[in-house]
Design a protein around this motif. Sequence first.
Motif, mmCIF file in Angstrom:
data_model
loop_
_atom_site.group_PDB
_atom_site.id
_atom_site.type_symbol
_atom_site.label_atom_id
_atom_site.label_comp_id
_atom_site.label_asym_id
_atom_site.label_seq_id
_atom_site.Cartn_x
_atom_site.Cartn_y
_atom_site.Cartn_z
ATOM 1 N N ILE A 3 0.762 -1.200 -0.126
ATOM 2 C CA ILE A 3 -0.086 0.001 -0.078
ATOM 3 C C ILE A 3 0.866 1.207 -0.130
ATOM 4 N N LEU A 6 1.835 1.486 -3.714
ATOM 5 C CA LEU A 6 0.981 1.969 -4.121
ATOM 6 C C LEU A 6 0.655 3.445 -3.984
ATOM 7 N N SER A 10 0.847 6.598 -6.995
ATOM 8 C CA SER A 10 -0.078 7.210 -7.073
ATOM 9 C C SER A 10 0.204 8.680 -7.046
ATOM 10 N N LEU A 30 0.648 -5.713 -7.546
ATOM 11 C CA LEU A 30 -0.306 -4.847 -7.702
ATOM 12 C C LEU A 30 -1.161 -4.907 -8.802
ATOM 13 N N PHE A 35 -4.914 -3.202 -8.812
ATOM 14 C CA PHE A 35 -4.714 -2.019 -8.440
ATOM 15 C C PHE A 35 -4.089 -1.157 -9.267
ATOM 16 N N VAL A 58 -3.124 4.286 -11.680
ATOM 17 C CA VAL A 58 -3.725 3.486 -10.310
ATOM 18 C C VAL A 58 -5.242 3.159 -11.077
ATOM 19 N N ALA A 61 -10.022 0.418 -8.375
ATOM 20 C CA ALA A 61 -9.795 -0.323 -7.377
ATOM 21 C C ALA A 61 -8.459 -0.163 -6.407
ATOM 22 N N GLY A 62 -7.348 0.365 -7.149
ATOM 23 C CA GLY A 62 -6.182 0.893 -6.210
ATOM 24 C C GLY A 62 -6.732 1.917 -5.210
ATOM 25 N N ARG A 63 -7.376 3.081 -6.176
ATOM 26 C CA ARG A 63 -7.673 4.335 -5.682
ATOM 27 C C ARG A 63 -8.646 3.823 -4.144
ATOM 28 N N ALA A 65 -8.387 1.120 -2.521
ATOM 29 C CA ALA A 65 -7.702 0.490 -1.737
ATOM 30 C C ALA A 65 -6.933 1.537 -0.832
ATOM 31 N N SER A 70 -6.392 -0.187 2.858
ATOM 32 C CA SER A 70 -6.290 -1.621 2.575
ATOM 33 C C SER A 70 -6.292 -2.617 3.544
#
Length: 77
Positions: A3, A6, A10, A30, A35, A58, A61-63, A65, A70
Amino acid sequence: MCIEFLDRLSRSKAPLTLTQPDEINNLVVLRAAGFVAAFTLRSVRDGESREWGRFLTVTPAGRAALADGSRSSTCDG
């Protein structure tokens, strides 16, 4: 760690090329989780193998998380 990675992605300007093996591994995890949009490339030249990761964006779904902190913060699965 995932995370945090990630989150770092981002805040990066995309597209972003990654060359460190641990970063490429995190990117692959990821991507498998849905993500990020990303791809990896491998080349072999003169018997020497080289790998790159290319981060594109991103995903929603990644945003999500990132927004909820997460369920898992590691890239270990």
